[in-house]
Write a protein that holds these residues in place. Structure first.
Motif, PDB file in Angstrom:
ATOM      1  N   ARG A 134       0.831  -1.319  -0.030  1.00 19.16           N
ATOM      2  CA  ARG A 134      -0.038   0.033   0.007  1.00 19.16           C
ATOM      3  C   ARG A 134       0.935   1.359  -0.114  1.00 19.16           C
ATOM      4  N   LEU A 135       2.171   1.007   0.238  1.00 17.47           N
ATOM      5  CA  LEU A 135       3.215   2.288   0.041  1.00 17.47           C
ATOM      6  C   LEU A 135       3.917   2.317  -1.143  1.00 17.47           C
ATOM      7  N   TRP A 136       3.300   1.518  -2.166  1.00 19.76           N
ATOM      8  CA  TRP A 136       4.012   1.515  -3.458  1.00 19.76           C
ATOM      9  C   TRP A 136       3.974   2.927  -4.165  1.00 19.76           C
ATOM     10  N   PRO A 137       4.849   3.548  -4.880  1.00 17.82           N
ATOM     11  CA  PRO A 137       6.077   2.945  -5.354  1.00 17.82           C
ATOM     12  C   PRO A 137       7.098   3.136  -4.495  1.00 17.82           C
ATOM     13  N   LEU A 138       6.978   3.693  -3.220  1.00 13.59           N
ATOM     14  CA  LEU A 138       8.170   3.853  -2.289  1.00 13.59           C
ATOM     15  C   LEU A 138       8.581   2.338  -1.826  1.00 13.59           C
ATOM     16  N   SER A 139       7.485   1.566  -1.494  1.00 12.94           N
ATOM     17  CA  SER A 139       7.675   0.210  -1.021  1.00 12.94           C
ATOM     18  C   SER A 139       7.550  -0.758  -2.057  1.00 12.94           C
ATOM     19  N   GLU A 147       6.722  17.776   1.968  1.00 13.15           N
ATOM     20  CA  GLU A 147       7.375  17.705   0.761  1.00 13.15           C
ATOM     21  C   GLU A 147       8.802  17.105   0.955  1.00 13.15           C
ATOM     22  N   GLU A 148       9.187  16.167   0.212  1.00 12.51           N
ATOM     23  CA  GLU A 148      10.440  15.715   0.252  1.00 12.51           C
ATOM     24  C   GLU A 148      11.086  15.466  -1.092  1.00 12.51           C
ATOM     25  N   GLY A 149      12.385  15.852  -1.111  1.00  9.58           N
ATOM     26  CA  GLY A 149      13.088  15.590  -2.460  1.00  9.58           C
ATOM     27  C   GLY A 149      13.531  16.802  -3.371  1.00  9.58           C
ATOM     28  N   ASP A 150      14.385  16.728  -4.059  1.00 12.77           N
ATOM     29  CA  ASP A 150      14.405  18.086  -5.005  1.00 12.77           C
ATOM     30  C   ASP A 150      13.527  18.430  -6.108  1.00 12.77           C
ATOM     31  N   ASN A 151      13.328  19.495  -6.353  1.00 13.96           N
ATOM     32  CA  ASN A 151      12.506  19.864  -7.532  1.00 13.96           C
ATOM     33  C   ASN A 151      11.049  19.566  -7.341  1.00 13.96           C
ATOM     34  N   VAL A 152      10.453  20.055  -6.059  1.00 14.75           N
ATOM     35  CA  VAL A 152       9.170  19.897  -5.845  1.00 14.75           C
ATOM     36  C   VAL A 152       8.461  21.289  -5.973  1.00 14.75           C
ATOM     37  N   ILE A 200       3.824  14.953  -0.995  1.00 14.31           N
ATOM     38  CA  ILE A 200       4.479  14.995  -2.294  1.00 14.31           C
ATOM     39  C   ILE A 200       5.940  14.506  -1.869  1.00 14.31           C
ATOM     40  N   ARG A 201       6.352  13.585  -2.396  1.00 16.62           N
ATOM     41  CA  ARG A 201       7.756  13.014  -2.225  1.00 16.62           C
ATOM     42  C   ARG A 201       8.174  12.811  -3.881  1.00 16.62           C
ATOM     43  N   ASN A 202       9.330  13.162  -3.976  1.00 15.66           N
ATOM     44  CA  ASN A 202      10.316  13.102  -5.365  1.00 15.66           C
ATOM     45  C   ASN A 202      11.310  12.602  -5.190  1.00 15.66           C
ATOM     46  N   ASN A 256       7.049  10.008  -6.571  1.00 15.80           N
ATOM     47  CA  ASN A 256       7.561   9.786  -7.918  1.00 15.80           C
ATOM     48  C   ASN A 256       8.970   8.922  -7.524  1.00 15.80           C
ATOM     49  N   THR A 257       9.086   7.958  -8.037  1.00 18.80           N
ATOM     50  CA  THR A 257      10.365   7.103  -7.892  1.00 18.80           C
ATOM     51  C   THR A 257      10.583   6.481  -9.117  1.00 18.80           C
ATOM     52  N   LYS A 258      12.069   5.760  -9.219  1.00 21.01           N
ATOM     53  CA  LYS A 258      12.289   5.173 -10.410  1.00 21.01           C
ATOM     54  C   LYS A 258      11.259   3.798 -10.806  1.00 21.01           C
ATOM     55  N   ASP A 259      10.453   3.444  -9.754  1.00 18.85           N
ATOM     56  CA  ASP A 259       9.525   2.112  -9.946  1.00 18.85           C
ATOM     57  C   ASP A 259       8.156   2.417 -10.274  1.00 18.85           C
TER      58      ASP A 259
END
Length: 352
Positions: free
Chosen positions: A14-19, A287-292, A302-304, A322-325
């Motif tokens: 349920r935490l895809w695409p992080l998990s 918010e987490e990650g660059d370019n948000v 929001i997590r990038n 947004n992740t590579k997955d």
């Protein structure tokens, strides 16, 4: 005080695409600088220095690298998932070979959020004493703070030995609809069932003998095999049918007590849960990650993790990850349905 077993085998769909199945939520940093398994270990270490991890083979190396302070023999490794019932049977078999049979064992989970570690330790101390005194499997129940339809409930029975913190268990209730959950919370007679329980190997085996002969048979079959690392042992484990500990044993057990949790608790099961337990800015955003870039946006997660710019404009109550997955965009209140998507992607072989 006691032995602690951290159950760390979930896939966290349920935490895809992080998990993802190959790197599930217990290995991720979600609510602090430490991963979920590291925070669970920090709590477990307060209960005593005998901490064991039970997990599935595909995650064992990653867990060992995150918990480098634990010796190899503290990891109980399932060759494949066979449900929480069997994972606990395997842990009991493993521990019965090296630890005293009458020492309380606390079973906890790797993916829960608890801030009050002292309260956590104090509650488990009471549960261990209760289990010893009453020869019972002792659960820990959390006072509900809202009418959750996502958790199971424990109905309290009479107090044990005139101590209002400790009750007999009257019954278990499955995840209710909203109106029923409201009745439960308003009545004051129910706890959230957070899946924590304490009992010695002797107590678990005697309850299995009484109420869960299938689990006892599985235990005895494993126990007859002298080498827990052998192919014979792994094959025997893989021959077991999936079993969930709640329905296979806990809900049938004859002698059950429940102790009131003296700590805050959240099962981080969805992005809504996650957003509820982490820091937010004045607009209620995380918010987490660059370019948000969030403009005119509120109450959103929001997590990038993949670098490309993300812009969120004029939205409320949403999740963007947004992740590579993959990329997830969801209304926050239905974000638990991410699990349905993840399972479909696993079936298609698109995520591993």
């Amino acid at each position: 005080i006691m032995i602690t077993v951290i159950i760390a085998g979930g896939s966290g769909t349920r935490l895809w695409p992080l998990s993802t199945p190959s790197y599930p939520k217990q290995l991720l940093r979600l609510t602090s600088d430490r991963t979920m398994i590291q925070m669970a270990y920090d709590r477990a270490a307060l209960l005593g220095d005998k901490v064991y991890i039970v997990t599935e083979a595909s995650h064992a190396d990653a867990l060992k690298s995150q918990l480098s302070e634990l010796a190899d023999d503290r990891f109980i490794i399932e060759p494949g998932r066979r449900g929480t019932g069997n994972c606990i049977v395997m842990a009991l078999d493993y521990l019965s070979r090296i630890e005293p049979m009458d020492e309380p064992i606390a079973f906890i989970h790797a993916d829960h959020q608890v801030r009050d570690k002292k309260g956590f330790a104090a509650s488990f101390k009471v549960a261990a004493e209760t289990s010893k005194e009453n020869n019972s499997i002792t659960l820990i129940g959390v006072e509900p703070t809202f009418p959750s339809t996502g958790f199971g409930y424990i109905k309290k029975g009479e107090s044990v030995a005139n101590d209002s913190r400790i009750c007999y268990v009257a019954s278990f209730k499955e995840k209710p609809d909203f109106e029923t959950a409201k009745e439960y919370v308003e009545s004051g007679d129910y706890y959230w069932n957070c899946g924590y329980f304490v009992g010695s190997s002797n107590i678990f085996l005697s309850e299995m003998k009484e109420s869960a002969p299938d689990l006892l048979n599985s235990y005895e079959m494993l126990h007859k095999i002298s080498d827990t690392k052998s192919k014979e042992y792994n094959d025997a484990y893989l021959s077991l049918k999936d079993a969930v500990i709640d329905t296979a044993l806990i809900e049938k057990a004859k002698n059950l007590n429940v102790v009131s949790a003296n700590f805050d608790w959240m099962d981080v099961g969805s992005f809504k849960d996650l957003h509820d337990v982490i820091g937010q800015d004045e607009n209620g955003n995380y918010e987490e990650g660059d370019n948000v870039y969030a403009l005119d946006t509120a109450n959103s997660y929001i997590r990038n993790d993949d670098g490309r710019p993300i812009a969120v404009i004029g939205l409320d109550n949403i999740v963007v990850v947004n992740t590579k997955d993959g990329i997830l965009i969801s209304r926050k209140d239905v974000s638990h349905r991410t699990g349905e998507v993840a399972k479909a992607l696993i079936k298609k072989g698109q995520i591993k």
